[in-house]
Design an enzyme around this catalytic site. Structure first.
Site, mmCIF file in Angstrom:
data_model
loop_
_atom_site.group_PDB
_atom_site.id
_atom_site.type_symbol
_atom_site.label_atom_id
_atom_site.label_comp_id
_atom_site.label_asym_id
_atom_site.label_seq_id
_atom_site.Cartn_x
_atom_site.Cartn_y
_atom_site.Cartn_z
ATOM 1 C CB CYS A 123 -27.697 29.056 -23.504
ATOM 2 S SG CYS A 123 -27.325 28.265 -25.053
ATOM 3 C CG HIS B 246 -18.410 23.251 -57.930
ATOM 4 N ND1 HIS B 246 -18.605 24.606 -57.814
ATOM 5 C CD2 HIS B 246 -19.097 22.856 -59.040
ATOM 6 C CE1 HIS B 246 -19.359 25.027 -58.830
ATOM 7 N NE2 HIS B 246 -19.670 23.976 -59.581
HETATM 8 C C1 LIG Z 1 -32.477 36.111 -26.370
HETATM 9 C C2 LIG Z 1 -31.058 35.613 -26.257
HETATM 10 C C3 LIG Z 1 -30.462 34.957 -27.320
HETATM 11 C C4 LIG Z 1 -29.156 34.479 -27.211
HETATM 12 N N1 LIG Z 1 -28.599 33.842 -28.286
HETATM 13 C C5 LIG Z 1 -27.323 33.397 -28.204
HETATM 14 C C6 LIG Z 1 -26.729 32.704 -29.286
HETATM 15 O O1 LIG Z 1 -27.352 32.483 -30.328
HETATM 16 N N2 LIG Z 1 -25.455 32.269 -29.157
HETATM 17 C C7 LIG Z 1 -24.728 32.489 -28.017
HETATM 18 O O2 LIG Z 1 -23.573 32.087 -27.952
HETATM 19 N N3 LIG Z 1 -25.277 33.152 -26.959
HETATM 20 C C8 LIG Z 1 -26.551 33.595 -27.027
HETATM 21 N N4 LIG Z 1 -27.112 34.224 -25.946
HETATM 22 C C9 LIG Z 1 -26.296 34.422 -24.732
HETATM 23 C C10 LIG Z 1 -26.249 33.130 -23.903
HETATM 24 O O3 LIG Z 1 -27.556 32.692 -23.625
HETATM 25 C C11 LIG Z 1 -25.483 33.382 -22.630
HETATM 26 O O4 LIG Z 1 -24.223 33.926 -22.942
HETATM 27 C C12 LIG Z 1 -25.284 32.104 -21.836
HETATM 28 O O5 LIG Z 1 -26.525 31.545 -21.466
HETATM 29 C C13 LIG Z 1 -24.443 32.375 -20.591
HETATM 30 O O6 LIG Z 1 -24.289 31.193 -19.872
HETATM 31 P P1 LIG Z 1 -24.000 31.238 -18.295
HETATM 32 O O7 LIG Z 1 -23.845 29.821 -17.874
HETATM 33 O O8 LIG Z 1 -22.922 32.174 -18.000
HETATM 34 O O9 LIG Z 1 -25.301 31.883 -17.632
HETATM 35 P P2 LIG Z 1 -26.844 31.560 -17.717
HETATM 36 O O10 LIG Z 1 -27.201 30.878 -18.959
HETATM 37 O O11 LIG Z 1 -27.509 32.846 -17.379
HETATM 38 O O12 LIG Z 1 -27.064 30.516 -16.538
HETATM 39 C C14 LIG Z 1 -26.905 30.861 -15.192
HETATM 40 C C15 LIG Z 1 -27.747 29.925 -14.355
HETATM 41 O O13 LIG Z 1 -27.446 30.145 -12.988
HETATM 42 C C16 LIG Z 1 -28.611 29.999 -12.221
HETATM 43 N N5 LIG Z 1 -28.394 30.709 -10.957
HETATM 44 C C17 LIG Z 1 -28.132 32.028 -10.782
HETATM 45 N N6 LIG Z 1 -27.938 32.301 -9.497
HETATM 46 C C18 LIG Z 1 -28.078 31.126 -8.826
HETATM 47 C C19 LIG Z 1 -28.000 30.768 -7.462
HETATM 48 N N7 LIG Z 1 -27.688 31.660 -6.520
HETATM 49 N N8 LIG Z 1 -28.232 29.479 -7.131
HETATM 50 C C20 LIG Z 1 -28.534 28.549 -8.059
HETATM 51 N N9 LIG Z 1 -28.619 28.847 -9.380
HETATM 52 C C21 LIG Z 1 -28.378 30.117 -9.740
HETATM 53 C C22 LIG Z 1 -29.678 30.612 -13.110
HETATM 54 O O14 LIG Z 1 -30.965 30.115 -12.759
HETATM 55 C C23 LIG Z 1 -29.240 30.164 -14.498
HETATM 56 O O15 LIG Z 1 -29.870 28.951 -14.885
HETATM 57 C C24 LIG Z 1 -28.430 34.686 -26.019
HETATM 58 C C25 LIG Z 1 -29.035 35.340 -24.932
HETATM 59 C C26 LIG Z 1 -30.328 35.792 -25.041
HETATM 60 C C27 LIG Z 1 -30.969 36.489 -23.870
#
Ligand SMILES: Cc1cc2nc3c(=O)[nH]c(=O)nc-3n(C[C@H](O)[C@H](O)[C@H](O)COP(=O)(O)OP(=O)(O)OC[C@H]3O[C@@H](n4cnc5c(N)ncnc54)[C@H](O)[C@@H]3O)c2cc1C
Length: 467
Positions: free
Chosen positions: A45, A442
């Site tokens: 994100c 408004h």
């Molecule tokens: C181009 C793009 C635009 C987006 N725009 C939006 C938006 O405008 N609004 C919105 O709501 N969502 C948006 N999203 C989606 C959003 O980014 C994701 O839904 C969100 O980041 C998910 O969060 P998360 O914590 O599940 O995973 P992630 O953000 O993927 O974070 C997971 C983290 O875990 C770490 N990790 C993984 N495995 C391990 C391990 N074994 N040991 C240590 N660390 C590890 C990774 O390095 C990563 O930093 C967008 C996505 C993309 C690709």
């Protein structure tokens, strides 16, 4: 190395929106917390998703606006904006937010371990140097990453994923985007506004088929008006090198075409990050698509292990990850909570923006739910006119008998901000009668929301009856 003395109440693997928010919430609940992140806090994100795309889209909206105001492309063609400066501004915004999260996490006295973590059994997380940390509960929030499509030639270096598309040193003269989903359409808006010749190729018969069909059709028309070529119902068959770019062969079984472009963006989906998680040793159940199966309490099939965010499949939105993290923490700290997605907001920061919550009209029809609708155009709104942003509409669907708001769908300037009153209304089970009785400031775009509520009752003040 064995480090068995280090015991924690909660261990969180992954420092994206799901992980860092889970760690903060657990610390706020008075728990001793450890957080593992192998790259940068903020995850997709902050680093390569929501934030950098939205920075570029803000600039794209400015360029688009000036091009529309001056009714020509002089601004774009004369290169009167600096892509280099825009890119460095984007990097600065990302750094600022990442360091903000680092500061907040540190402020909550959460132990951060930088590096790849492994989870092979419940109750233990292995750090990057083989050290073991014990925890009563583990929250898996390892996120997802882009998949490259299994198309011959997709390994060409000019074929980018979303992270690559964010980091281009130059604006490509031409860009083919495979996939007309949210990410594909946002990049189409960025590069289209910046002057690339953009073509979107989508396999399904419509863009965004889960959105209200009025909304997806209106977006397609608005993007085409901005010069973006959109082909739906076509499959990409092959990518071949062509000079400095690539040729893409696409079409239907009957008719094949080719298009050549400097760059290709593959925006066809994502897959879970499971590298550190020994699914079989843990006995962790996956869903049909290979994501970690979690119930509404964010519990996995293994007692003591919870999962939140993209790694569970689901909505794959940052605000869904925050909500799921809240649920996981509540349940592993003695509460009993379920994540509810009924009023999950859906925003697309394309040009123009799309925002929606609740049921689409076609879904109400399929379920035979009696409804009324109110649709009002931006053109009917004073603020939209003075800010010269008359494109778009707000549509409210409400229950035929009670008037309770069932769905809100918007396209237009600031639609993603305008969605919040709709969210409040739906979460409070408000009726269109209640909304119509409120005094809105408004002139504001928010008046469109009240006007659409009144249109549901055939009482719109500034627009013609919608039925
Ligand atoms: C181009 C793009 C635009 C987006 N725009 C939006 C938006 O405008 N609004 C919105 O709501 N969502 C948006 N999203 C989606 C959003 O980014 C994701 O839904 C969100 O980041 C998910 O969060 P998360 O914590 O599940 O995973 P992630 O953000 O993927 O974070 C997971 C983290 O875990 C770490 N990790 C993984 N495995 C391990 C391990 N074994 N040991 C240590 N660390 C590890 C990774 O390095 C990563 O930093 C967008 C996505 C993309 C690709």
């Amino acid at each position: 190395m064995n480090n068995r003395n280090e015991t924690y109440d909660v261990a969180v693997v992954g420092g994206g929106p799901g992980g860092y928010s889970a760690a903060i919430r657990a610390a706020q609940a008075g728990k001793k917390v450890i957080l593992f992140e192998q790259e940068k806090l903020g995850g997709v994100c902050l680093n390569v998703g929501c934030i950098p795309t939205k920075y570029l889209l803000e600039k794209a909206a400015l360029v688009d606006r000036i091009a529309r105001d001056t009714q020509n492309n002089i601004f774009r063609e004369a290169g009167l904006f600096s892509w280099k400066k825009i890119q460095s501004g984007k990097d600065t915004a990302v750094k600022k937010l990442v360091s903000g999260v680092e500061g907040i996490v540190a402020g909550h006295k959460i132990k951060i371990v930088k590096g790849h973590a492994k989870v092979n059994r419940a109750g233990t997380v292995e750090g990057p140097n083989g050290e073991e940390f014990l925890a009563d509960s583990i929250i898996l929030a390892t996120g997802s990453r882009p998949v490259m499509p299994p198309i011959p030639g997709a390994d060409n270096p000019n074929v980018l994923d979303s992270s690559g598309a964010l980091m281009q040193g130059n604006i490509p003269r031409s860009l083919v985007i495979i996939g007309g989903g949210v990410i594909g359409l946002e990049f189409a808006s960025i590069y289209g506004a910046m002057g690339s010749e953009v073509t979107v190729l989508e396999m399904l018969p419509a863009l965004l088929p889960n959105e209200d069909s009025d909304l997806s059709l209106a977006l397609r028309q608005a993007m085409e008006k901005r010069g973006i070529h959109i082909h739906i119902g076509v499959r990409v068959e092959e990518i071949t090198p062509d000079g400095d770019g690539c040729t893409v062969r696409y079409g239907t079984n009957d008719k094949q075409k080719t298009i050549t472009a400097d760059k290709i963006l593959a925006a066809v989906g994502r897959k879970p990050n499971l590298e550190g998680i020994d699914v079989s040793a843990l006995g962790l159940k996956l869903d049909g698509k290979g994501y970690i199966a979690a119930n509404k309490r964010q519990e996995t099939s293994v007692p003591g292990i919870y999962a939140a965010g993209d790694v569970t499949g689901g909505w794959q939105l940052a605000h869904a990850a925050y909500a799921e993290a809240d649920t996981a923490v509540a349940n592993c700290t003695g509460g009993s909570v379920e994540t509810s997605y009924e009023t999950i907001p859906r925003c697309i920061y394309s040009l123009p923006q799309l925002a929606s919550v609740g049921a689409a009209e076609q879904q109400l029809k399929e379920k035979n739910i009696g409804y009324k609708k109110g649709v009002v155009p931006y053109m009917s709104n004073g603020k939209a006119i003075v800010s010269e942003e008359p494109e778009g509409f707000v549509k409210i669907l409400c229950a035929e008998k009670t008037g309770e708001v069932l769905g809100v769908h918007m396209m237009g300037s600031h639609a993603t901000e305008l969605l919040s009153p709709a969210l409040v209304a739906m979460n409070m089970h408000a009726t269109v009668e209640t909304l119509a009785g409120m005094i809105f400031p408004h002139p504001t775009l928010s008046e469109l929301f009240k006007e659409a509520a009144m249109a549901c009752m055939d009482r719109a003040l500034h627009s013609k009856p919608s039925r």
